[in-house]
Scaffold this motif. Structure first.
Motif, mmCIF file in Angstrom:
data_model
loop_
_atom_site.group_PDB
_atom_site.id
_atom_site.type_symbol
_atom_site.label_atom_id
_atom_site.label_comp_id
_atom_site.label_asym_id
_atom_site.label_seq_id
_atom_site.Cartn_x
_atom_site.Cartn_y
_atom_site.Cartn_z
ATOM 1 N N SER A 1 0.844 -1.321 -0.034
ATOM 2 C CA SER A 1 0.141 -0.062 0.016
ATOM 3 C C SER A 1 0.799 1.378 -0.061
ATOM 4 O O SER A 1 2.086 1.276 0.560
ATOM 5 C CB SER A 1 -0.828 0.076 1.352
ATOM 6 O OG SER A 1 -1.879 -1.277 1.077
ATOM 7 N N VAL A 2 0.250 2.237 -0.402
ATOM 8 C CA VAL A 2 0.888 3.788 -0.330
ATOM 9 C C VAL A 2 0.313 4.623 0.501
ATOM 10 O O VAL A 2 -1.005 4.599 0.549
ATOM 11 C CB VAL A 2 1.004 4.190 -1.847
ATOM 12 C CG1 VAL A 2 1.519 5.450 -2.009
ATOM 13 C CG2 VAL A 2 1.658 3.324 -2.763
ATOM 14 N N TYR A 3 1.083 5.413 1.066
ATOM 15 C CA TYR A 3 0.601 6.619 1.923
ATOM 16 C C TYR A 3 1.493 7.857 1.366
ATOM 17 O O TYR A 3 2.491 7.833 1.539
ATOM 18 C CB TYR A 3 0.962 6.257 3.176
ATOM 19 C CG TYR A 3 0.201 7.476 4.415
ATOM 20 C CD1 TYR A 3 -1.153 7.542 4.665
ATOM 21 C CD2 TYR A 3 1.000 8.148 4.948
ATOM 22 C CE1 TYR A 3 -1.591 8.583 5.392
ATOM 23 C CE2 TYR A 3 0.528 9.331 5.945
ATOM 24 C CZ TYR A 3 -0.786 9.282 6.165
ATOM 25 O OH TYR A 3 -1.320 10.378 6.868
ATOM 26 N N PHE A 4 0.566 8.911 1.088
ATOM 27 C CA PHE A 4 1.173 10.217 0.724
ATOM 28 C C PHE A 4 1.315 11.052 1.971
ATOM 29 O O PHE A 4 0.405 11.127 2.607
ATOM 30 C CB PHE A 4 0.321 10.932 -0.337
ATOM 31 C CG PHE A 4 0.254 10.150 -1.684
ATOM 32 C CD1 PHE A 4 1.571 10.061 -2.496
ATOM 33 C CD2 PHE A 4 -0.873 9.367 -2.259
ATOM 34 C CE1 PHE A 4 1.581 9.453 -3.704
ATOM 35 C CE2 PHE A 4 -0.694 8.427 -3.418
ATOM 36 C CZ PHE A 4 0.465 8.502 -4.060
ATOM 37 N N ALA A 5 2.411 11.808 1.954
ATOM 38 C CA ALA A 5 2.585 12.597 3.173
ATOM 39 C C ALA A 5 3.438 13.923 2.765
ATOM 40 O O ALA A 5 4.124 13.980 1.805
ATOM 41 C CB ALA A 5 3.129 11.672 4.257
ATOM 42 N N ASP A 6 3.471 14.674 3.964
ATOM 43 C CA ASP A 6 4.428 15.711 3.852
ATOM 44 C C ASP A 6 5.433 15.684 4.894
ATOM 45 O O ASP A 6 5.173 15.727 6.130
ATOM 46 C CB ASP A 6 3.519 17.267 4.049
ATOM 47 C CG ASP A 6 4.423 18.222 3.962
ATOM 48 O OD1 ASP A 6 5.511 18.218 4.019
ATOM 49 O OD2 ASP A 6 3.992 19.522 3.927
ATOM 50 N N TYR A 7 6.848 15.470 4.244
ATOM 51 C CA TYR A 7 7.885 15.360 5.166
ATOM 52 C C TYR A 7 8.115 16.309 6.244
ATOM 53 O O TYR A 7 8.762 16.040 7.314
ATOM 54 C CB TYR A 7 9.184 15.038 4.472
ATOM 55 C CG TYR A 7 10.019 16.466 3.921
ATOM 56 C CD1 TYR A 7 11.000 17.027 4.558
ATOM 57 C CD2 TYR A 7 9.588 16.876 2.782
ATOM 58 C CE1 TYR A 7 11.414 18.115 4.105
ATOM 59 C CE2 TYR A 7 10.165 18.249 2.421
ATOM 60 C CZ TYR A 7 11.117 18.587 3.240
ATOM 61 O OH TYR A 7 11.886 19.750 2.783
#
Length: 386
Positions: free
Chosen positions: A141-147
């Motif tokens: 699975s993939v999770y998009f985030a802001d570092y």
């Protein structure tokens, strides 16, 4: 073997597209990742070529957003922006097959250990695109985030010990300095770091903090990384960017330039003759092997600078400066910087009578250059020029 598009939909948690695209698709806006991937999957499922533009391309480069129908693209082509080996912005022509080869090469090693991905790099960049395809190949699975908000990454819907995250050195440094950064980084199964050489102090800090760093090497033309240093080897003190992944072969020619052979290589630059697929791709990087079989990237054979993980061609900066100040002589330089790797600066040699407002010049340069190429500082030198 091409990735089943349904695997990509599953990795993203998106419904499989049912609508069809009538023709070539250009994604030139900064879309949220789910919307971008929905558009991309619709195009690929209907065998339409698609181009993902860099939203940061300056106005002066708009002529590069050419109609794809007249560019010689093929079915399911995926065009990614790159400067290639020159200062002129180009489209790097991949296919779903070439990107799938890279994803399956990764999955051969990491499908059980690292099936999931946290994605913080931009989606128009190969470093942000490929983690999605790798997760699909691993059936993860993939999770998009802001570092920049590491406290939110804990919300990922899978154990971070079974996930990887790809960073450039500038992002790694900022996370190491963030109050929540080190505890977060320790939880990951692997932190891939590439795009530029990682400073030694960052590597030592990561080892000291027991962060499973995995320095890697690749480019847009190679569908991202083609070598990786195993995290366990990194923690035991090994250096370099590791050994070739299963889908790639790395050679050094008589000048020690790095040559790459792989089914994941790009098919050529849009508008140019196709690349000879029987010939290795010659990079502009100089390398060497160490006794453990790990590749070390020593330097570039050209003037290109690496600032924040982005390639900057000094010739492009100088050409833009000449357009703004025809009477001055510009020289673009890279200054070693602990955050950016190399900080882009501009030296202008000007006649004594020529008034130059650096603030206005910077505004003019921003219209002509991508963000990474805009000088961080302008030095004025008054000289009697011939």
């Amino acid at each position: 073997m091409e990735l089943d598009l349904r695997l990509i939909s599953n990795a993203l948690g998106l419904p499989f597209p049912t609508s069809k695209q009538a023709g070539p698709v250009l994604i030139s806006e900064a879309l949220p990742p789910p919307q971008l991937w929905t558009t991309l999957l619709e195009a690929l499922s209907s065998h339409a070529p698609v181009a993902i533009a860099d939203p940061g391309w300056p106005e002066a480069w708009n002529d590069r957003l050419l109609p794809l129908s007249s560019s010689g693209t093929g079915p399911r082509d995926i065009l990614l922006p790159t400067s290639g080996s020159t200062s002129i912005p180009k489209w790097c022509r991949h296919t779903i097959a070439s990107l799938s080869s890279a994803a399956h090469g990764f999955a051969t090693l990491y499908a059980k250990e690292l099936p999931h991905a946290v994605v913080v790099l931009p989606q128009h960049h190969v470093g942000g695109l490929m983690p999605v395809l790798r997760a699909a190949a691993c059936e993860g699975s993939v999770y998009f985030a802001d570092y920049r908000l590491p406290e939110n990454i804990h919300n990922a819907p899978f154990p971070l010990q079974q996930a990887s995250m790809s960073l450039v050195p500038t992002q790694l440094k900022r996370l190491l300095q963030h109050p929540h950064g080190v505890p977060l980084l320790r939880r990951f199964g692997a932190i891939f770091v590439g795009g530029a050489a990682c400073p030694g102090e960052l590597l030592e800090t990561a080892r000291r903090e027991n962060i499973r760093l995995a320095p890697c090497y690749g480019a847009t033309e190679t569908a991202a990384m083609v070598t990786v240093l195993d995290p366990a080897a990194f923690l035991s003190g090994h250096n370099g960017v590791g050994q070739p992944l299963p889908h790639a072969s790395i050679l050094l020619n008589e000048e020690s330039r790095i040559l790459i052979e792989s089914p994941a290589l790009f098919k050529g630059y849009l508008g140019e003759p196709p690349r000879d697929e029987c010939t290795a791709f010659a990079t502009s990087d100089i390398g060497r092997w160490d006794q453990t079989g790990s590749l070390h990237v020593l330097k570039r054979s050209d003037r290109v600078l690496l600032s924040g993980g982005e390639l900057v061609h000094p010739e492009a900066v100088e050409a833009a400066a000449r357009e703004c100040c025809p009477e001055a002589i510009p020289t673009c330089i890279g200054v070693e910087d602990p955050l950016w790797g190399q900080r882009v600066e501009l030296v202008l040699s000007c006649p004594p009578h020529l008034p130059i407002q650096t603030a206005q010049l910077l505004l003019d340069l921003k219209k002509r250059l991508p963000p990474a190429a805009v000088p961080k500082h302008i030095h004025l030198r008054s000289e009697h020029l011939k």
